[in-house]
Motif scaffolding. Structure first.
Motif, PDB file in Angstrom:
ATOM      1  N   VAL A  76       0.848  -1.202   0.000  1.00 10.89           N
ATOM      2  CA  VAL A  76       0.000   0.000   0.000  1.00 10.89           C
ATOM      3  C   VAL A  76       0.881   1.249   0.000  1.00 10.89           C
ATOM      4  O   VAL A  76       0.585   2.233  -0.671  1.00 10.89           O
ATOM      5  CB  VAL A  76      -0.935  -0.006   1.230  1.00 10.89           C
ATOM      6  N   GLY A  77       1.996   1.173   0.740  1.00  6.66           N
ATOM      7  CA  GLY A  77       2.807   2.363   0.921  1.00  6.66           C
ATOM      8  C   GLY A  77       3.877   2.586  -0.126  1.00  6.66           C
ATOM      9  O   GLY A  77       4.566   3.597  -0.101  1.00  6.66           O
ATOM     10  N   GLU A  78       4.051   1.681  -1.074  1.00  7.22           N
ATOM     11  CA  GLU A  78       5.172   1.842  -2.010  1.00  7.22           C
ATOM     12  C   GLU A  78       4.924   3.002  -2.979  1.00  7.22           C
ATOM     13  O   GLU A  78       3.794   3.350  -3.308  1.00  7.22           O
ATOM     14  CB  GLU A  78       5.405   0.545  -2.774  1.00  7.22           C
ATOM     15  N   PHE A  79       6.039   3.617  -3.402  1.00  6.82           N
ATOM     16  CA  PHE A  79       5.912   4.804  -4.239  1.00  6.82           C
ATOM     17  C   PHE A  79       6.873   4.743  -5.439  1.00  6.82           C
ATOM     18  O   PHE A  79       6.449   4.746  -6.591  1.00  6.82           O
ATOM     19  CB  PHE A  79       6.193   6.055  -3.396  1.00  6.82           C
ATOM     20  N   GLY A  80       8.126   4.602  -5.126  1.00  6.09           N
ATOM     21  CA  GLY A  80       9.153   4.681  -6.171  1.00  6.09           C
ATOM     22  C   GLY A  80       8.978   3.648  -7.269  1.00  6.09           C
ATOM     23  O   GLY A  80       8.989   3.981  -8.464  1.00  6.09           O
ATOM     24  N   VAL A  81       8.791   2.392  -6.852  1.00  3.44           N
ATOM     25  CA  VAL A  81       8.708   1.317  -7.846  1.00  3.44           C
ATOM     26  C   VAL A  81       7.476   1.494  -8.736  1.00  3.44           C
ATOM     27  O   VAL A  81       7.565   1.413  -9.963  1.00  3.44           O
ATOM     28  CB  VAL A  81       8.689  -0.064  -7.149  1.00  3.44           C
ATOM     29  N   VAL A  82       6.311   1.790  -8.110  1.00  4.78           N
ATOM     30  CA  VAL A  82       5.087   1.889  -8.918  1.00  4.78           C
ATOM     31  C   VAL A  82       5.128   3.095  -9.844  1.00  4.78           C
ATOM     32  O   VAL A  82       4.598   3.058 -10.950  1.00  4.78           O
ATOM     33  CB  VAL A  82       3.808   1.952  -8.050  1.00  4.78           C
ATOM     34  N   LEU A  83       5.792   4.158  -9.379  1.00  2.32           N
ATOM     35  CA  LEU A  83       5.884   5.339 -10.244  1.00  2.32           C
ATOM     36  C   LEU A  83       6.766   5.044 -11.448  1.00  2.32           C
ATOM     37  O   LEU A  83       6.455   5.413 -12.577  1.00  2.32           O
ATOM     38  CB  LEU A  83       6.450   6.522  -9.453  1.00  2.32           C
ATOM     39  N   MET A  84       7.863   4.296 -11.213  1.00  5.57           N
ATOM     40  CA  MET A  84       8.788   3.984 -12.299  1.00  5.57           C
ATOM     41  C   MET A  84       8.144   3.060 -13.331  1.00  5.57           C
ATOM     42  O   MET A  84       8.251   3.292 -14.526  1.00  5.57           O
ATOM     43  CB  MET A  84      10.059   3.319 -11.751  1.00  5.57           C
ATOM     44  N   ILE A  85       7.485   1.994 -12.859  1.00  2.00           N
ATOM     45  CA  ILE A  85       6.981   1.015 -13.832  1.00  2.00           C
ATOM     46  C   ILE A  85       5.516   1.223 -14.162  1.00  2.00           C
ATOM     47  O   ILE A  85       5.016   0.662 -15.139  1.00  2.00           O
ATOM     48  CB  ILE A  85       7.212  -0.458 -13.367  1.00  2.00           C
ATOM     49  N   GLY A  86       4.794   2.025 -13.366  1.00  3.28           N
ATOM     50  CA  GLY A  86       3.360   2.205 -13.612  1.00  3.28           C
ATOM     51  C   GLY A  86       3.040   3.557 -14.215  1.00  3.28           C
ATOM     52  O   GLY A  86       2.093   3.693 -14.996  1.00  3.28           O
ATOM     53  N   GLY A  87       3.809   4.544 -13.814  1.00  2.54           N
ATOM     54  CA  GLY A  87       3.641   5.870 -14.376  1.00  2.54           C
ATOM     55  C   GLY A  87       2.504   6.677 -13.793  1.00  2.54           C
ATOM     56  O   GLY A  87       2.476   7.888 -13.919  1.00  2.54           O
ATOM     57  N   GLY A  88       1.520   6.059 -13.182  1.00  4.49           N
ATOM     58  CA  GLY A  88       0.422   6.798 -12.591  1.00  4.49           C
ATOM     59  C   GLY A  88      -0.722   7.061 -13.542  1.00  4.49           C
ATOM     60  O   GLY A  88      -1.210   8.181 -13.650  1.00  4.49           O
ATOM     61  N   ILE A  89      -1.164   6.035 -14.259  1.00  6.10           N
ATOM     62  CA  ILE A  89      -2.313   6.151 -15.152  1.00  6.10           C
ATOM     63  C   ILE A  89      -3.575   5.944 -14.339  1.00  6.10           C
ATOM     64  O   ILE A  89      -3.743   4.864 -13.738  1.00  6.10           O
ATOM     65  CB  ILE A  89      -2.242   5.107 -16.293  1.00  6.10           C
ATOM     66  N   PRO A  90      -4.480   6.955 -14.244  1.00  4.39           N
ATOM     67  CA  PRO A  90      -5.659   6.829 -13.387  1.00  4.39           C
ATOM     68  C   PRO A  90      -6.459   5.567 -13.716  1.00  4.39           C
ATOM     69  O   PRO A  90      -6.676   5.250 -14.884  1.00  4.39           O
ATOM     70  CB  PRO A  90      -6.456   8.094 -13.689  1.00  4.39           C
ATOM     71  N   GLY A  91      -6.879   4.842 -12.662  1.00  3.37           N
ATOM     72  CA  GLY A  91      -7.701   3.650 -12.852  1.00  3.37           C
ATOM     73  C   GLY A  91      -6.900   2.417 -13.232  1.00  3.37           C
ATOM     74  O   GLY A  91      -7.391   1.306 -13.156  1.00  3.37           O
ATOM     75  N   ARG A  92      -5.663   2.583 -13.674  1.00  4.42           N
ATOM     76  CA  ARG A  92      -4.863   1.424 -14.073  1.00  4.42           C
ATOM     77  C   ARG A  92      -3.638   1.243 -13.191  1.00  4.42           C
ATOM     78  O   ARG A  92      -3.382   0.154 -12.686  1.00  4.42           O
ATOM     79  CB  ARG A  92      -4.447   1.534 -15.536  1.00  4.42           C
ATOM     80  N   THR A  93      -2.896   2.319 -13.059  1.00  2.32           N
ATOM     81  CA  THR A  93      -1.667   2.180 -12.272  1.00  2.32           C
ATOM     82  C   THR A  93      -1.476   3.300 -11.257  1.00  2.32           C
ATOM     83  O   THR A  93      -0.440   3.381 -10.640  1.00  2.32           O
ATOM     84  CB  THR A  93      -0.432   2.157 -13.201  1.00  2.32           C
ATOM     85  N   LYS A  94      -2.488   4.153 -11.088  1.00  4.74           N
ATOM     86  CA  LYS A  94      -2.301   5.273 -10.168  1.00  4.74           C
ATOM     87  C   LYS A  94      -2.776   4.892  -8.773  1.00  4.74           C
ATOM     88  O   LYS A  94      -3.973   4.811  -8.519  1.00  4.74           O
ATOM     89  CB  LYS A  94      -3.076   6.502 -10.670  1.00  4.74           C
ATOM     90  N   VAL A  95      -1.815   4.644  -7.864  1.00  5.22           N
ATOM     91  CA  VAL A  95      -2.146   4.206  -6.509  1.00  5.22           C
ATOM     92  C   VAL A  95      -2.105   5.386  -5.555  1.00  5.22           C
ATOM     93  O   VAL A  95      -1.754   6.505  -5.927  1.00  5.22           O
ATOM     94  CB  VAL A  95      -1.195   3.080  -6.043  1.00  5.22           C
ATOM     95  N   LEU A  96      -2.438   5.126  -4.294  1.00 11.71           N
ATOM     96  CA  LEU A  96      -2.562   6.179  -3.277  1.00 11.71           C
ATOM     97  C   LEU A  96      -1.346   7.089  -3.169  1.00 11.71           C
ATOM     98  O   LEU A  96      -1.463   8.310  -3.221  1.00 11.71           O
ATOM     99  CB  LEU A  96      -2.816   5.530  -1.905  1.00 11.71           C
ATOM    100  N   SER A  97      -0.183   6.459  -3.014  1.00 10.11           N
ATOM    101  CA  SER A  97       1.007   7.259  -2.746  1.00 10.11           C
ATOM    102  C   SER A  97       1.308   8.199  -3.914  1.00 10.11           C
ATOM    103  O   SER A  97       1.709   9.345  -3.718  1.00 10.11           O
ATOM    104  CB  SER A  97       2.195   6.343  -2.462  1.00 10.11           C
ATOM    105  N   VAL A  98       1.090   7.706  -5.120  1.00  7.27           N
ATOM    106  CA  VAL A  98       1.312   8.545  -6.304  1.00  7.27           C
ATOM    107  C   VAL A  98       0.290   9.676  -6.336  1.00  7.27           C
ATOM    108  O   VAL A  98       0.617  10.819  -6.676  1.00  7.27           O
ATOM    109  CB  VAL A  98       1.223   7.692  -7.588  1.00  7.27           C
ATOM    110  N   THR A  99      -0.947   9.361  -5.943  1.00  7.56           N
ATOM    111  CA  THR A  99      -2.009  10.368  -5.929  1.00  7.56           C
ATOM    112  C   THR A  99      -1.684  11.492  -4.943  1.00  7.56           C
ATOM    113  O   THR A  99      -1.864  12.671  -5.250  1.00  7.56           O
ATOM    114  CB  THR A  99      -3.346   9.700  -5.536  1.00  7.56           C
ATOM    115  N   ILE A 100      -1.171  11.093  -3.764  1.00  7.10           N
ATOM    116  CA  ILE A 100      -0.795  12.115  -2.772  1.00  7.10           C
ATOM    117  C   ILE A 100       0.259  13.031  -3.364  1.00  7.10           C
ATOM    118  O   ILE A 100       0.179  14.257  -3.272  1.00  7.10           O
ATOM    119  CB  ILE A 100      -0.271  11.453  -1.482  1.00  7.10           C
ATOM    120  N   PHE A 101       1.224  12.442  -4.015  1.00  8.27           N
ATOM    121  CA  PHE A 101       2.295  13.225  -4.639  1.00  8.27           C
ATOM    122  C   PHE A 101       1.705  14.220  -5.649  1.00  8.27           C
ATOM    123  O   PHE A 101       2.051  15.399  -5.658  1.00  8.27           O
ATOM    124  CB  PHE A 101       3.281  12.275  -5.321  1.00  8.27           C
ATOM    125  N   ASP A 102       0.761  13.723  -6.470  1.00 10.14           N
ATOM    126  CA  ASP A 102       0.128  14.585  -7.474  1.00 10.14           C
ATOM    127  C   ASP A 102      -0.633  15.737  -6.828  1.00 10.14           C
ATOM    128  O   ASP A 102      -0.545  16.881  -7.261  1.00 10.14           O
ATOM    129  CB  ASP A 102      -0.838  13.771  -8.342  1.00 10.14           C
TER     130      ASP A 102
END
Lengths: 363, 228
Positions: free
Chosen positions: B161-187
């Motif tokens: 739930v708390g990971e940020f760096g890895v998901v941002l690198m490989i997921g990019g933060g696409i809403p509904g697909r790869t944008k998780v909580l930590s990335v959303t907070i950053f945004d």
């Protein structure tokens, strides 16, 4: 018949132990700590695998060189030094863990085991609240219920205090008397062995020094047992008379009769006596005017020097030495004064009060 | 802070995605991590130490480093992509793979420790009671290691739930697909939506507290039980 041989290295330790013992009764693996007793027992269970050797138990081969049957495919019960109950299971679930997985005919039922070991009142208690002795009784019951053809016990009493030990010994003696399956018992406590074992396997530094019936091993002048300060003879007999007025029982043993304090009944029951060598004195004639109750004819087989200016005399009961073996430890001076010679007929006097008869053995 | 912020649709989507990712990752981690932990806990050998080191690497590695290598492995023209026939980068499946690797030590290590603490004896007892190794694993080893399994599951879930760096690198933060909580907070912080960032950050803080407290309680309860 149990034929075992295990050889191989485990770290710095080299084991090369071989013995053939009867396929019934209790066999004790006896020796100092570090002599390899437990390793032999673990090899018999298949828990330790040494590539050299074989194990045949009453016609079933469990090991032949590198062909080793895994432990769960052997009909073997194992009682570890510590009870090792499963802490996530209740007492009853522990008991039936092996029973549920046992194959073949049912030899002993849950009811028999709980009755034999007095486990009934413990069934509903959590394992955490059991005393050391109670835990070990549950562990023994658990092993028995897996319907073994061979029961292995690794110093089942050594982790217990004196009181728990005295509590559990009678149960073991009852097992001995009522079960048909052979038992191999690892022990470094000779008194325990003398109470329980029929056959003794004497181990030293990874090897078997000698193996045979316990009475013969105790009296063997070539074995170290005869030099022990607590030397004793184990004699088995049958209760033939009771004297309630004086609180005495008479046992018929090979080559004589021995009067023992206490009611050892019923008549016909088999009992085992441990006669310490220091409680036996020797004379040429039957004593008169003495408080000693037991004076039995015996023949001197030989004599060995013992520590502290003493002599250990090996005897056989009966006028012509046809009976059970008996050991006496007397002072060198009295032995020389009386000029005893091997082959000579003597009268062995036993202090009646010194005899101890483990209760409830035999049946 | 108003009701409207709490029911923000984008926020709920993010929350659902995060919980889905953490759940799938935790289930996979338990399924893969338990046998791995068992293997690592039995006996020694250099090979096991090397594997144990690899498993523990994500603890010390910066998440961006791990994410960078995963991104390359999952991107176009990588052997993995050629093998699979499709790219894992910027997909939910990719996130799961990344999370499993990233959270592996947090699941494997507590389970391994529980197996080590159990010692060989219970399995030996089970074997002499006719239980096959597999039978004994399920009826003795797993129940005895239950506290380690629970700790591992909680840690793995919370860490994912708390990971940020890895998901941002490989997921990019696409809403509904790869944008998780930590990335959303950053945004939210980047776009100066402090109220929304507060809701999510406060929620995660509370969740982390509850997770650690739960673990302590479980440890205390089973800890005293294990010494029976």
């Amino acid at each position: 018949m149990i034929s075992a041989r295990f050889s191989g290295r485990q770290g710095d330790f080299t084991l090369d132990a071989a013995f053939d013992v009867p396929g019934q009764g209790v066999t004790a693996l006896f020796g100092p700590s570090g002599c390899g007793k437990t390793t032999v027992l673990r090899c018999m269970a298949g828990l330790t695998r040494l590539p050299g050797g074989h194990l045949v138990v009453n016609g079933v081969t469990w090991q032949e060189g590198r062909q080793i049957t895994p432990p769960h495919r052997r009909a073997v019960g194992y009682v570890f030094q510590e009870a090792s109950l499963f802490t996530h299971l209740s007492v009853r679930e522990n008991l039936v863990y092996g029973l549920r997985r046992a194959r073949g005919p049912l030899r002993i039922s849950e009811a028999e085991v709980t009755q034999l070991l007095g486990i009934d009142p413990l069934l509903r208690r959590p394992t955490a609240t059991l005393s050391g002795g109670e835990r070990q009784r549950v562990a023994i019951g658990r092993a028995l219920l897996s319907q073994p053809e061979l029961l292995l016990m690794d110093e089942p009493l050594s982790a217990l205090d004196r009181i728990s030990r005295d509590e559990i010994l009678p149960y073991l003696e009852r097992l001995h008397a009522s079960l048909q399956m052979p038992v191999i018992l690892v022990s470094h406590d000779l008194s325990e062995v003398e109470r329980l074992a029929d056959t003794l396997v004497l181990m030293e530094a990874g090897r078997v020094r000698a193996a045979g019936p316990i009475a013969a091993m105790q009296a063997d002048p070539n074995l170290p047992l005869i030099h022990r300060p607590d030397l004793a003879a184990v004699i088995e007999g049958v209760v033939i008379a009771l004297d309630p007025a004086y609180g005495l029982s008479t046992l018929q043993v090979p080559g004589g009769r021995i009067v023992v304090p206490g009611n050892l009944g019923p008549i016909g029951a088999r009992r085992r006596l441990r006669v310490p060598a220091t409680d036996v004195s020797l004379g040429r004639h039957a004593p008169t005017d003495t408080t000693i109750l037991n004076a039995l004819p015996a023949v001197i087989l030989g004599a060995e020097a013992a520590e502290g200016y003493q002599i250990t005399v090996r005897l056989a009961l009966g006028a012509s030495g046809e009976g059970a073996s008996l050991l006496a430890r007397v002072s060198r001076k009295s032995f020389d004064l009386l000029g005893f010679q091997p082959g000579e007929q003597v009268v062995a006097r036993l202090k009646a009060m010194a005899l101890s008869a483990p209760a409830q053995t035999g049946g | 802070m108003t009701e409207g912020i709490l029911f923000d649709a984008a926020m709920l989507t993010t929350l659902a995605l995060t919980l889905k990712l953490a759940t799938v990752t935790t289930v996979l981690l338990l399924a893969l991590g338990t046998p791995l932990a068992w293997w690592l806990s039995r006996g020694g050998g250099l090979w096991k130490e090397i594997v144990a080191t690899l498993v523990s690497l994500p603890i010390v590695l910066p998440p961006t480093v791990l994410g960078f290598y995963l991104l390359i492995a999952m991107g176009p023209n990588s052997p993995l992509t050629d093998l699979l026939g499709f790219k894992l980068s910027f997909t939910f499946a990719g996130l799961v793979v990344g999370s499993v690797i990233y959270s592996l030590p947090f699941v494997v290590n507590p389970i391994r420790n529980a197996f080590v603490a159990m010692g060989p004896r219970p399995m030996e007892v089970a074997a002499t009671l006719r239980a096959s190794p597999l039978d004994a694993f399920f009826t003795v080893a797993l129940p005895q290691a239950a506290p380690g399994l629970i700790t591992g599951a909680i840690l793995g879930f919370a860490h994912t739930v708390g990971e940020f760096g890895v998901v941002l690198m490989i997921g990019g933060g696409i809403p509904g697909r790869t944008k998780v909580l930590s990335v959303t907070i950053f945004d939210y912080v980047e776009t100066l939506e402090w109220d929304k960032a507060h809701v999510l950050a406060g929620g995660m803080l509370a969740m982390s507290f509850v997770v650690i407290l739960a673990m302590m309680l479980i440890e205390r309860r089973y800890g005293t039980g294990a010494r029976r």
